[in-house]
Motif scaffolding. Structure first.
Motif, PDB file in Angstrom:
ATOM      1  N   UNK A   1       1.057  -1.212  -0.039  1.00 50.72           N
ATOM      2  CA  UNK A   1      -0.071  -0.125  -0.053  1.00 50.72           C
ATOM      3  C   UNK A   1       0.912   1.354  -0.138  1.00 50.72           C
ATOM      4  N   UNK A   2       1.972   1.079   0.900  1.00 53.80           N
ATOM      5  CA  UNK A   2       2.758   2.609   0.976  1.00 53.80           C
ATOM      6  C   UNK A   2       3.415   2.713  -0.548  1.00 53.80           C
ATOM      7  N   UNK A   3       4.005   1.813  -1.140  1.00 54.63           N
ATOM      8  CA  UNK A   3       4.553   2.130  -2.423  1.00 54.63           C
ATOM      9  C   UNK A   3       3.272   2.504  -3.532  1.00 54.63           C
ATOM     10  N   UNK A   4       2.216   1.937  -3.075  1.00 60.83           N
ATOM     11  CA  UNK A   4       1.066   2.281  -3.953  1.00 60.83           C
ATOM     12  C   UNK A   4       0.676   3.873  -3.941  1.00 60.83           C
ATOM     13  N   UNK A   5       0.950   4.313  -2.435  1.00 63.76           N
ATOM     14  CA  UNK A   5       0.430   5.643  -2.146  1.00 63.76           C
ATOM     15  C   UNK A   5       1.597   6.735  -2.932  1.00 63.76           C
ATOM     16  N   UNK A   6       2.822   6.093  -2.770  1.00 61.16           N
ATOM     17  CA  UNK A   6       4.007   6.848  -3.374  1.00 61.16           C
ATOM     18  C   UNK A   6       3.661   7.070  -4.887  1.00 61.16           C
ATOM     19  N   UNK A   7       3.234   6.067  -5.610  1.00 64.38           N
ATOM     20  CA  UNK A   7       2.951   6.161  -6.750  1.00 64.38           C
ATOM     21  C   UNK A   7       1.712   6.856  -7.400  1.00 64.38           C
ATOM     22  N   UNK A   8       0.752   6.632  -6.648  1.00 58.33           N
ATOM     23  CA  UNK A   8      -0.455   7.550  -6.907  1.00 58.33           C
ATOM     24  C   UNK A   8      -0.135   8.938  -6.756  1.00 58.33           C
ATOM     25  N   UNK A   9       0.353   9.260  -5.841  1.00 57.35           N
ATOM     26  CA  UNK A   9       0.618  10.991  -5.589  1.00 57.35           C
ATOM     27  C   UNK A   9       1.497  11.382  -6.774  1.00 57.35           C
ATOM     28  N   UNK A  10       2.495  10.455  -7.398  1.00 59.98           N
ATOM     29  CA  UNK A  10       3.217  10.710  -8.416  1.00 59.98           C
ATOM     30  C   UNK A  10       2.557  10.754 -10.019  1.00 59.98           C
ATOM     31  N   UNK A  11       1.737   9.993 -10.218  1.00 63.11           N
ATOM     32  CA  UNK A  11       1.057   9.499 -11.393  1.00 63.11           C
ATOM     33  C   UNK A  11      -0.152  10.734 -11.576  1.00 63.11           C
ATOM     34  N   UNK A  12      -0.549  10.929 -10.470  1.00 61.01           N
ATOM     35  CA  UNK A  12      -1.744  11.748 -10.629  1.00 61.01           C
ATOM     36  C   UNK A  12      -1.409  13.199 -10.095  1.00 61.01           C
ATOM     37  N   UNK A  13      -0.187  13.543  -9.970  1.00 66.10           N
ATOM     38  CA  UNK A  13       0.236  14.670  -9.332  1.00 66.10           C
ATOM     39  C   UNK A  13      -0.349  16.118  -9.661  1.00 66.10           C
ATOM     40  N   UNK A  14      -0.647  16.030 -11.015  1.00 70.98           N
ATOM     41  CA  UNK A  14      -1.403  17.390 -11.521  1.00 70.98           C
ATOM     42  C   UNK A  14      -2.523  17.485 -11.136  1.00 70.98           C
ATOM     43  N   UNK A  15      -3.631  16.419 -11.315  1.00 71.99           N
ATOM     44  CA  UNK A  15      -4.912  16.656 -10.900  1.00 71.99           C
ATOM     45  C   UNK A  15      -4.847  17.016  -9.489  1.00 71.99           C
ATOM     46  N   UNK A  16      -4.107  16.168  -8.595  1.00 68.01           N
ATOM     47  CA  UNK A  16      -4.339  16.354  -7.203  1.00 68.01           C
ATOM     48  C   UNK A  16      -3.811  17.874  -6.826  1.00 68.01           C
ATOM     49  N   UNK A  17      -2.739  18.040  -7.234  1.00 71.25           N
ATOM     50  CA  UNK A  17      -2.435  19.540  -7.237  1.00 71.25           C
ATOM     51  C   UNK A  17      -3.414  20.592  -7.477  1.00 71.25           C
TER      52      UNK A  17
END
Lengths: 413, 413
Positions: free
Chosen positions: B12-28
């Motif tokens: 899960x932790x590595x998943x969180x790391x990747x989700x925040x990276x892959x969708x960084x634009x829309x999250x920001x």
């Protein structure tokens, strides 16, 4: 005390009034203040009903009452609903609505006015009745990019298709039953021809993809041409037919359409029966999630409206924006460019020659037959575009061996 | 920039790391600021992985970094997770978690600490993986009183039951397959015996009914005693068996239990297959709604954790309380007082005499038989309490005509 006004004391409006009364304690606990209906607007009289105490026929009574902070617009229709909602927002009152017609036609404009006036225009009840879907898209699936939405968004048509499937009866007969039971209106056009679902998928797509989707750009086909034979073909394929509002996100634009679709029995949407609705959402990280519940009905719809009233009460004087660029219109692809795979029913004058024509135009040589359909066969097309599908069907229709193409029903997946 | 730390760099932790990276634009775009992972805590090394840049083995690095405003606790376990979460909250950092064990055991305490420190402890990912359920209960179904919850809350057991149903194979064989495919752990006890589902229904019930439900008070029975014969009986009744965590609100207290249940094919929960989860909620106004999705898995769970990170980022320095009285414990009824209706499988020495005994003790004289079960029959009980059911089964077992009671499986509805 936070004052509320209800515009329209019909089915949903009287439901809102009752929900706020029945669950008053828990609602007050959640908002921290009593939520009180100070005014109900309706042109009719309700002699003997306690609503008389707060009834008004004049919208100005609501507009000019500074204790009214939240207005529930549950009137239906576009023009007057828009006028009243706009005026309320401009007066610094939040507006919540179950009215998909006004949201689809004027939602963007009303949200802008809400933002300018630091109040809210909440629309949870406009899609999927009681089902929480607008708020989950905005506040739960936030780490996702939404890739597609497929929704059973109209209870009337789902009720009709369910009864046709379960009882093997033709469309007209089931429609009459639905009308007698109150599941369909006297003029069922808006439901049966998909116009209602069209507005809902436009709203959901705007919320999910972040730009305004004009419902007039969405190809819409209803269920009035679906016959008991179509249902029988679906059954033969361990499938069901559902009226689906769907859209898919391609980054530079979306495809969107409302049409009957054949779904495998194993798809979660296939088991959504009767007047229930469900929305199946695909995110690039969460995968597929689905939201199911009563898509209409007095208390279910009212509960969603009241959920928005509570949220509005918790955010008085603070605009909650969605990730929806109110100044941008979403590009909707030309329907001819959208992918499609379909079950095509071919009635023939000459079976062998008709099958040869199918192979020539569609490259398909596998056929499906059902009992009681002696002058026809069906086939499942390869992946086409709506445009090539139309062209190939026209060519097939023109073949002398082919009597007619009786239907083409799109297939999921 | 809003700094985030991740505690645990497992699935899960590595998943969180990747989700925040892959969708960084829309999250920001949604948070209005960049969300940046400043630290990842793990005892292991990850040579060559970009996480090395932010990796630490010392929790103090996170605690003392004032740029870290949000901590994602995705470690699992109770003691250390609790210690770190508590320390982070006390330092004014919000904590989000997918860890149902710590939420079930210490959630109330951590929420109190969050409130005292004007930060948030968010728990969406602790139940139902990616499925939005905590937030809809708290922010959408607010106009309702929640009357009951029924959830397929464990993917491992749902996968096993689905395969047993589809392939007719016995439990042990399917469990082995599940372990090979990574759907079950080497020690499958927590999943298979219902302990995982127990914690989740305790959490969901606390959120839905507004007082802390102690998971230790919930009667819990797993699926290890479910046989292919049980599945065959269910099939004969056009039903399926699902492991259900359920609770029901009686105002002065709740009933709650985890057990295999027989569900009619027509129930929306019946079509939730494989490792998917779903939660079926009944409100006093909205009626029944259901929430479906991946109950586990790297990206789905991480997406829910990141949804909480985004919500925490939008509410820095402002505690968002649920309608959950953190000082009140919910009364959970004694299991013996809870209503039950069951399918009872009776193996006999003397069929007629055994049926007479069933009629004597249960007042039932209708039986179900399946192929390949020659020395037994089954019957569906009337509505009993768990207590009377147990007593009557004991009396029936003691009858000389009865060889044994092979199973009693509860029935929905």
């Amino acid at each position: 005390m936070i004052g509320v006004a209800i515009l329209g004391f019909g089915t949903v409006g009287s439901g809102v009034y009752e929900v706020l009364k029945v669950n008053a304690d828990s609602i007050a606990r959640k908002t921290g203040e009593e939520i009180k209906v100070l005014r109900v607007l309706d042109l009719r009289e309700f002699p003997g009903h306690e609503v008389e105490e707060v009834l008004t026929h004049d919208f100005e009574d609501i507009l000019n009452n500074d204790d009214i902070k939240i207005v529930a617009e549950v009137m239906g229709g576009v023009d007057v609903a828009f006028k009243f909602s706009k005026a309320a927002l401009e007066k610094g009152k939040s507006v919540v609505t179950s009215n998909k017609a006004v949201v689809a036609a004027k939602g963007t404009e009303l949200m802008k006015i809400a933002k300018e006036n630091n109040v809210n225009y909440f629309i949870e009840a406009s899609c999927g009745g009681t089902i929480p879907i607008i708020r989950p898209l905005c506040t739960s699936l936030t780490a996702d990019k939404i890739m597609s939405i497929k929704g059973i968004l109209n209870g009337t048509t789902n009720f009709i298709l369910t009864k046709m499937t379960e009882e093997g009866k033709p469309f007209d007969e089931v429609l009459k039953t639905a009308q007698q039971l109150g599941y369909a209106e006297a003029d069922p056009t808006a439901d049966v021809e998909g116009h209602d679902a069209c507005r809902k998928i436009a709203i959901l797509s705007s919320v999910a993809y972040g730009k305004t989707v004009n419902f007039e750009n969405i190809y819409t086909e209803g269920i009035s041409k679906i016959t008991d034979k179509d249902i029988a073909y679906a059954k033969k394929m361990n499938s069901v037919i559902k009226l689906i509002g769907s859209s898919e996100n391609f980054g530079d634009g979306i495809s969107a359409r409302v049409a009957p679709f054949i779904f495998s029995d194993r798809h979660p949407l296939a088991s959504v029966n009767n007047a229930f609705n469900a929305i199946y959402v695909e995110g690039n990280m969460s995968g597929c999630t689905m939201y199911y519940g009563a898509g209409a009905g007095k208390y279910p719809t009212a509960a969603a409206v009241c959920g928005d009233i509570i949220d509005a009460a918790l955010h008085l004087g603070r605009n909650i924006s969605m990730d929806w660029d109110l100044d941008a219109e979403m590009k909707v692809y030309d329907i001819n460019d959208v992918a499609v795979k379909g079950l095509v029913r071919v009635a023939y004058n000459d079976e062998n020659e008709a099958k040869k024509a199918v192979e020539e135009f569609f490259g398909i040589n596998a056929y499906i037959n059902i009992e009681g359909a002696d002058d026809e066969f069906a086939f499942v097309s390869a992946d086409e575009t709506e445009g090539t599908m139309k062209e190939k069907m026209a060519a097939l229709s023109a073949n002398a061996a082919v009597k007619e193409i009786r239907n083409m029903i799109r297939m999921e997946g």
